[in-house]
Write a protein that holds these residues in place. Structure first.
Motif, PDB file in Angstrom:
ATOM      1  N   MET A   1      79.817  36.708   6.937  1.00 50.50           N
ATOM      2  CA  MET A   1      79.729  37.414   5.666  1.00 50.50           C
ATOM      3  C   MET A   1      80.930  37.050   4.789  1.00 50.50           C
ATOM      4  N   SER A   2      80.656  36.793   3.497  1.00 52.25           N
ATOM      5  CA  SER A   2      81.730  36.391   2.594  1.00 52.25           C
ATOM      6  C   SER A   2      82.702  37.527   2.334  1.00 52.25           C
ATOM      7  N   ALA A   3      82.275  38.759   2.462  1.00 51.01           N
ATOM      8  CA  ALA A   3      83.149  39.918   2.278  1.00 51.01           C
ATOM      9  C   ALA A   3      82.776  40.956   3.310  1.00 51.01           C
ATOM     10  N   ALA A   4      83.768  41.703   3.759  1.00 44.41           N
ATOM     11  CA  ALA A   4      83.520  42.676   4.819  1.00 44.41           C
ATOM     12  C   ALA A   4      82.516  43.726   4.361  1.00 44.41           C
ATOM     13  N   LEU A   5      81.620  44.092   5.260  1.00 47.90           N
ATOM     14  CA  LEU A   5      80.616  45.118   4.980  1.00 47.90           C
ATOM     15  C   LEU A   5      80.938  46.358   5.807  1.00 47.90           C
ATOM     16  N   PRO A   6      80.657  47.529   5.275  1.00 43.18           N
ATOM     17  CA  PRO A   6      80.913  48.748   6.042  1.00 43.18           C
ATOM     18  C   PRO A   6      79.912  48.886   7.182  1.00 43.18           C
ATOM     19  N   SER A   7      80.303  49.586   8.217  1.00 42.51           N
ATOM     20  CA  SER A   7      79.375  49.853   9.322  1.00 42.51           C
ATOM     21  C   SER A   7      78.601  51.148   9.087  1.00 42.51           C
ATOM     22  N   GLU A   8      79.135  51.997   8.199  1.00 45.36           N
ATOM     23  CA  GLU A   8      78.447  53.233   7.830  1.00 45.36           C
ATOM     24  C   GLU A   8      78.564  53.441   6.328  1.00 45.36           C
ATOM     25  N   ILE A   9      77.496  53.952   5.715  1.00 42.88           N
ATOM     26  CA  ILE A   9      77.492  54.184   4.275  1.00 42.88           C
ATOM     27  C   ILE A   9      76.478  55.299   3.981  1.00 42.88           C
TER      28      ILE A   9
ATOM     29  N   ALA B   1      73.092  53.985   7.635  1.00 45.47           N
ATOM     30  CA  ALA B   1      73.025  54.677   6.348  1.00 45.47           C
ATOM     31  C   ALA B   1      72.295  55.998   6.515  1.00 45.47           C
ATOM     32  N   ARG B   2      72.749  56.979   5.763  1.00 48.94           N
ATOM     33  CA  ARG B   2      72.014  58.257   5.777  1.00 48.94           C
ATOM     34  C   ARG B   2      70.681  58.108   5.072  1.00 48.94           C
ATOM     35  N   TYR B   3      70.676  57.340   3.966  1.00 50.22           N
ATOM     36  CA  TYR B   3      69.439  57.118   3.223  1.00 50.22           C
ATOM     37  C   TYR B   3      69.357  55.653   2.793  1.00 50.22           C
ATOM     38  N   LEU B   4      68.133  55.140   2.757  1.00 48.70           N
ATOM     39  CA  LEU B   4      67.840  53.796   2.269  1.00 48.70           C
ATOM     40  C   LEU B   4      66.936  53.923   1.052  1.00 48.70           C
TER      41      LEU B   4
ATOM     42  N   ASP C   1      65.403  57.151  12.046  1.00 48.82           N
ATOM     43  CA  ASP C   1      65.439  58.223  13.024  1.00 48.82           C
ATOM     44  C   ASP C   1      65.710  59.531  12.292  1.00 48.82           C
ATOM     45  N   ALA C   2      65.909  60.589  13.036  1.00 47.71           N
ATOM     46  CA  ALA C   2      66.057  61.910  12.423  1.00 47.71           C
ATOM     47  C   ALA C   2      67.306  62.034  11.571  1.00 47.71           C
ATOM     48  N   ASP C   3      68.298  61.200  11.807  1.00 44.99           N
ATOM     49  CA  ASP C   3      69.570  61.336  11.099  1.00 44.99           C
ATOM     50  C   ASP C   3      69.835  60.248  10.073  1.00 44.99           C
ATOM     51  N   GLY C   4      68.889  59.339   9.870  1.00 41.59           N
ATOM     52  CA  GLY C   4      69.117  58.298   8.884  1.00 41.59           C
ATOM     53  C   GLY C   4      68.438  56.995   9.229  1.00 41.59           C
ATOM     54  N   VAL C   5      69.082  55.894   8.857  1.00 42.22           N
ATOM     55  CA  VAL C   5      68.500  54.560   8.981  1.00 42.22           C
ATOM     56  C   VAL C   5      69.532  53.611   9.594  1.00 42.22           C
ATOM     57  N   THR C   6      69.093  52.825  10.557  1.00 39.82           N
ATOM     58  CA  THR C   6      69.899  51.711  11.063  1.00 39.82           C
ATOM     59  C   THR C   6      69.325  50.434  10.470  1.00 39.82           C
ATOM     60  N   ALA C   7      70.150  49.707   9.719  1.00 37.79           N
ATOM     61  CA  ALA C   7      69.682  48.528   9.003  1.00 37.79           C
ATOM     62  C   ALA C   7      70.323  47.267   9.539  1.00 37.79           C
ATOM     63  N   MET C   8      69.511  46.236   9.702  1.00 39.83           N
ATOM     64  CA  MET C   8      69.987  44.925  10.108  1.00 39.83           C
ATOM     65  C   MET C   8      70.069  44.038   8.866  1.00 39.83           C
ATOM     66  N   LEU C   9      71.267  43.636   8.506  1.00 38.18           N
ATOM     67  CA  LEU C   9      71.491  42.779   7.361  1.00 38.18           C
ATOM     68  C   LEU C   9      71.755  41.351   7.821  1.00 38.18           C
ATOM     69  N   ARG C  10      71.475  40.400   6.939  1.00 35.74           N
ATOM     70  CA  ARG C  10      71.720  38.996   7.288  1.00 35.74           C
ATOM     71  C   ARG C  10      72.265  38.260   6.064  1.00 35.74           C
TER      72      ARG C  10
END
Length: 538
Positions: free
Chosen positions: A1-9, A169-172, A148-157
């Motif tokens: 990744m060209s810039a660091a991405l957060p693990s939670e948002i 993420a809590r919401y997408l 899931d019940a608490d939000g979204v797990t997203a796979m980015l590329r």
């Protein structure tokens, strides 16, 4: 990744077009961190949509980007549509849109704008990147996600080096276009009419100033037996879009429509066989009128073309997406900030789905009335509603749990597409009223957009303490005659409240609650209204 991405948002936005960028800006205004990812390396390369109606420009004024947008808009070309045999030839007809006339001026202090998407999106991107709460990453795609019940797990590329990244993420919010991969992943169906006709947008450079300086317009419909196309004003001088409708019915295909053939057709439509034309881009597409069956699945929301796809007739597609973003942003902020219950988020679909259905149908009716879905030998002028849709722009009414009804009837109108009756009935856009603040003229529109506003009549001083008791949920309480002045005396008629009454306006500029007269316990009345509106009543 060209810039660091957060693990939670808190909010992940898929899609960096107009709607995604607007949502990023709005969330930042509310102090909500977000991450926007866009699979393409940058913003739109082609002009695409151009018409920004007055309602959307109200939003852009509130978030501080109006002036930069107008700096990229050609002056004097909005508001008129002309039908011609060719640009150099005979004029067949013209129509002046009510959007640019007195009716619109009475409805809003803000006027619409012409700004092509390839100029608009860089403005929005620059402003969004200046906000510390919002992160933008282009060339990064949402590859997959799980709810899931608490939000979204997203796979980015990362689309440059293939680097994967997982973000929680809590919401997408899916603002990823008409072919939305998120919508497809959710298995959501759409209703309406797909693939109504095929078209091509040709972005070109040609000096047409001598042909338009005496009759500026936003659209020039060319009507010829062998060619029906439309010149789309971009800068009003040398940069234009040329739209050809129903390609196959006129014998054209993407394979045969080469750049040289495009140049010949533009010359034919202009009526100048030796016109110098440079083709800058060619985009083939299908016009559809579709609405997705649901705008929310758990922690995932759909906005813009992912939720609804309109025909271009009337210029509503981008605008209803902008208003999706405004409707959703304040609700997400209220829930994440603990001011509202999660139930408030159900009102997004309850409010925006009916609005989309009405608008998509109107654009379909516009398109069919233009007669460009099949081969025609002569010009066909559209229905009277075309380009006169004040009702769609200002008069959309919401009926949801985020509106506290006051028992008053819906204003009576004959045509919800063209007619707008200003009303402060809960569920309506708060009316424009010219006021005075700090010695300067302001519109009520300029008071809204940053949070809840309680606007009280000149004998409503007691409402100020009622608002202060709401623990910051209502950050602004204005009393006419003290904080703002009503020199025209239009408050009672425009807002349907007595001198001691009050109106609670939501952060999106819609009336959430109205109390026509001062009750015995205004603080309790306001608290109860907020509990209902914010889903906290249970």
């Amino acid at each position: 990744m060209s810039a660091a991405l957060p693990s939670e948002i808190p909010i992940l936005i898929a899609g960096g077009g107009t709607v995604g960028l607007t949502l990023s800006l709005l969330l930042s205004r509310f102090g909500v961190p977000s991450l926007l990812v866009e699979r393409h390396p940058g913003t739109a390369m082609l002009p695409k949509a151009r018409s920004i109606n007055a309602r959307s420009m109200e939003i852009f004024r509130q978030i501080g980007v109006e002036e930069d947008i107008r700096a990229n808009s050609p002056e004097g070309f909005a508001g008129t549509t002309i039908w011609v045999e060719s640009l150099a030839g005979k004029e067949i007809a013209r129509r002046h849109s009510s959007r640019a006339q007195a009716a619109s001026a009475a409805a809003s202090s803000v006027r619409g704008a012409l700004c092509s998407q390839d100029l608009l999106e860089p403005v929005l991107r620059r402003h969004a990147e200046e906000q510390p709460a919002g992160a933008l990453r282009f060339n990064v795609e949402l590859a997959d996600f799980f709810i899931d019940a608490d939000g979204v797990t997203a796979m980015l590329r990362d689309r440059v080096d293939g680097t994967p990244h997982i973000v929680r993420a809590r919401y997408l919010v899916a603002a990823d276009g008409a072919r939305s991969p998120v919508r497809e992943r959710l298995g959501l169906k759409r209703t309406g009419r797909p693939n109504i006709y095929d078209s091509v947008n040709i972005h070109c450079r040609a000096d047409l100033r001598a042909l338009v300086v005496h009759r500026p317009a936003s659209l020039y419909y060319v009507e010829q037996p062998t060619l029906r196309g439309t010149f789309l004003t971009i800068d009003g001088g040398t940069r234009w879009g040329f739209l050809i409708h129903s390609l196959t019915q006129y014998g054209f295909t993407p394979e045969t429509l080469t750049p040289d053939r495009c140049v010949a057709m533009i010359r034919q439509a202009a009526g100048l066989p030796d016109l110098a034309v440079e083709v800058l881009g060619i985009s083939f597409w299908q016009a559809s009128a579709m609405v997705t069956e649901r705008f929310r699945v758990g922690s995932v929301f759909l906005a813009g073309d992912a939720a609804h796809e309109t025909t271009p007739s009337g210029g509503f597609g981008m605008n209803i997406g902008i208003q999706d973003a405004q409707n959703l942003a304040w609700k997400l902020a209220a829930v994440l900030g603990g001011q509202a219950a999660p139930a408030l988020l159900d009102s997004y679909e309850a409010e925006r789905l009916p609005a989309a259905q009405l608008t998509v149908q109107a654009t379909l009716d516009n398109m069919l009335s233009l007669g460009r879905t099949e081969k025609q030998d002569k010009a066909q002028l559209p229905r009277a509603q075309y380009l006169n849709e004040l009702g769609l722009i200002f008069g959309i009414l919401y009926d949801s749990a985020a509106v506290v009804p006051d028992g008053t009837p819906v204003p009576r109108i004959d045509d919800p597409v063209t007619q707008y009756v200003a009303s402060a009935r809960p569920g309506a856009r708060a009316p424009h009223l010219s006021l005075e603040r700090g010695g300067k003229e302001v519109s009520t529109i300029d008071l809204f957009g940053g949070g809840f506003v309680l606007l009280a009549g000149p004998q409503g001083e007691a409402w100020r303490a009622a608002a202060q008791a709401q623990q910051g949920i209502v950050p602004l309480a204005l009393v006419l005659g003290q904080d703002v002045h009503d020199p025209g005396g239009g408050w009672t008629e425009a807002y349907g409240a007595d001198p001691d009454g009050a109106v609670l306006v939501r952060p999106d500029g819609y009336v959430g609650w109205r109390c026509p007269a001062l009750p015995k316990a205004p603080a309790a009345a306001l608290r109860h209204a907020l509990d209902r509106l914010l889903g906290r009543e249970a």
